[in-house]
Design a protein around this motif. Structure first.
Motif, short mmCIF file in Angstrom:
data_model
loop_
_atom_site.label_atom_id
_atom_site.label_comp_id
_atom_site.label_asym_id
_atom_site.label_seq_id
_atom_site.Cartn_x
_atom_site.Cartn_y
_atom_site.Cartn_z
N GLU A 9 32.50 88.34 23.65
CA GLU A 9 32.34 88.01 22.23
C GLU A 9 31.32 86.89 22.05
OE1 GLU A 9 36.22 87.12 20.76
OE2 GLU A 9 36.66 89.21 20.25
N GLU A 10 31.40 85.88 22.95
CA GLU A 10 30.44 84.79 22.87
C GLU A 10 29.03 85.27 23.14
OE1 GLU A 10 31.65 81.67 25.50
OE2 GLU A 10 33.10 80.83 24.07
N MET A 11 28.90 86.18 24.11
CA MET A 11 27.58 86.74 24.40
C MET A 11 27.04 87.52 23.21
SD MET A 11 28.00 88.01 28.37
CE MET A 11 26.37 88.77 28.35
N ASP A 12 27.94 88.27 22.52
CA ASP A 12 27.53 89.03 21.34
C ASP A 12 27.03 88.09 20.25
OD1 ASP A 12 28.19 91.37 22.58
OD2 ASP A 12 30.16 91.57 21.62
N VAL A 13 27.73 86.99 20.05
CA VAL A 13 27.33 86.01 19.03
C VAL A 13 25.97 85.41 19.38
CG1 VAL A 13 27.87 83.77 18.00
CG2 VAL A 13 29.69 85.46 18.32
N ARG B 296 20.49 97.86 10.43
CA ARG B 296 19.47 98.55 11.23
C ARG B 296 19.76 98.44 12.72
NH1 ARG B 296 19.22 100.87 7.35
NH2 ARG B 296 17.46 101.20 5.92
N ASN B 297 21.05 98.34 13.05
CA ASN B 297 21.50 98.31 14.45
C ASN B 297 20.77 97.26 15.28
OD1 ASN B 297 23.41 100.49 14.21
ND2 ASN B 297 21.67 101.89 14.13
N TRP B 298 20.52 96.11 14.66
CA TRP B 298 19.93 94.94 15.32
C TRP B 298 18.51 95.19 15.81
CZ3 TRP B 298 22.45 90.56 14.41
CH2 TRP B 298 23.79 90.70 13.98
N ASN B 299 17.85 96.15 15.18
CA ASN B 299 16.43 96.38 15.47
C ASN B 299 15.61 95.48 14.53
OD1 ASN B 299 13.71 97.59 15.03
ND2 ASN B 299 14.45 99.10 16.50
#
Length: 345
Positions: free
Chosen positions: A38-42, A79-82
């Motif tokens: 979760e931290e990596m995702d943030v 936009r799916n983080w694009n």
């Protein structure tokens, strides 16, 4: 013999200890790993926001206030983080806002659309504190009623024209945009989304909007208010609505489509899904709850006028000296240019 028994007992105890402690340890390790993920995702999301900031370059005026980190995250998520796709989407929104000026729409401009209570912001929130918009598409002034009144001359021509203006798709969209902006204004700290409750009482194909208008409305919602909708409950739509839905649903992107839920009073599972979002004491009777739903246009108008003052303060302009609109022909001053610098080399 005694020693052999002792070793056997120790082996059993050791085995039991492993069976008990092992899973606990594994669970802790999994929990730690999950937390680390979760931290990596943030961190990944934050890096994407920074990247998008660099891509759009320096901003000015109201675009600075609009393009918060939370705002950029919503466009990236849509936009799916694009980053490139999010930038393009954001640029289109900023251009739209510079001409449409949704933050400048005032209640007195759209109040006529709200007289029947077909669309308004609820006085309650969902379980997550989200603002709630209630839509009742069946609460339209029907054209055949107007023709009946015209025939018997119960209304003079000017009043009749005023009522017929509620059939204007442009005015209906402006009314919706105003209330979306108002719902956002009333979101609690840290909450970015709203919920919709749609009551189909009295709905028929004669009161539905044309497919093209539905498509244009969906375009504005999906492209200029990305990730603002958390959930939309369509309560007890009639069978005939299925034909309309089969066409309209193709205009929805996959994410928005997943947020639309059909609820039927006799379908326990669908009712339970809706109640997981709302306190039954707050949910109106029309949606299977216990609360009484009464729309008082005069009282609602007072709230909207107060919110208009909050909006003016939020966007940094004095509402008392706002330009006077004649219809919706445009601004008296040129729209604020969208200042998006080219990517840094």
């Amino acid at each position: 013999m005694d020693n052999l028994c002792s070793y056997a007992i120790f082996d059993v105890i050791g085995s039991l200890s492993f069976q008990i402690v092992g899973p606990v340890t594994m669970f802790r390790l999994w929990g730690s790993s999950h937390h680390d993920q979760e931290e990596m995702d943030v961190l990944h999301q934050d890096s994407k926001v920074k990247e998008l900031k660099v891509e759009i370059g320096p901003l000015s005026g109201r675009t600075v206030r609009y393009c918060t980190d939370a705002c950029l995250k919503r466009y990236l998520e849509a936009r799916n983080w694009n980053v490139d796709k999010a930038k393009k989407m954001l640029e289109e929104t900023l251009k739209w806002r510079s001409t449409y000026r949704p933050e400048e729409i005032r209640w007195n401009e759209v109040a006529l659309e709200g007289e029947t209570g077909k669309l308004f912001r609820a006085s309650f929130h969902d379980r997550q504190g989200r603002s709630v918009l209630i839509m009742r598409p069946g609460f339209q002034v029907l054209s055949h009623v107007l023709h009946f009144l015209r025939f018997f001359q119960f209304l003079n021509w000017s009043v009749l024209q005023m009522l017929q203006n509620t059939k204007s798709i442009e005015d209906q969209i402006r009314h919706l945009v105003y209330l979306i902006e108002n719902a956002i204004l009333n979101l609690p700290e840290g909450q970015e989304q709203m919920a919709w409750l749609i009551d189909f009482s009295g709905w028929s194909l004669s009161t539905s909007v044309p497919v093209k208008s539905a498509r244009d409305t969906i375009h504005i919602l999906q492209n200029h208010y990305p990730e603002r909708l958390a959930i939309a409950f369509l309560y007890n739509p009639p069978r005939i609505f299925e034909a309309f839905w089969k066409v309209v649903k193709y205009f929805l992107d996959a994410k928005t489509f997943q947020k639309v839920k059909f609820v039927y009073p006799k379908n326990k599972d669908s009712v339970e899904v809706m109640r997981s979002y709302f306190d039954e004491e707050n949910l109106p009777i029309e949606f299977g709850g216990k609360a009484t739903l009464q729309y008082d246009h005069e009282e609602f108008s007072k709230l909207m006028v107060q919110d208009d003052e909050k909006t003016a303060t939020l966007w940094g302009f004095d509402d008392k000296v706002q330009r006077v609109r004649i219809g919706h022909s445009g601004a008296e001053v040129a729209p604020e240019p969208v200042n998006i610098a080219p990517p840094a080399s």
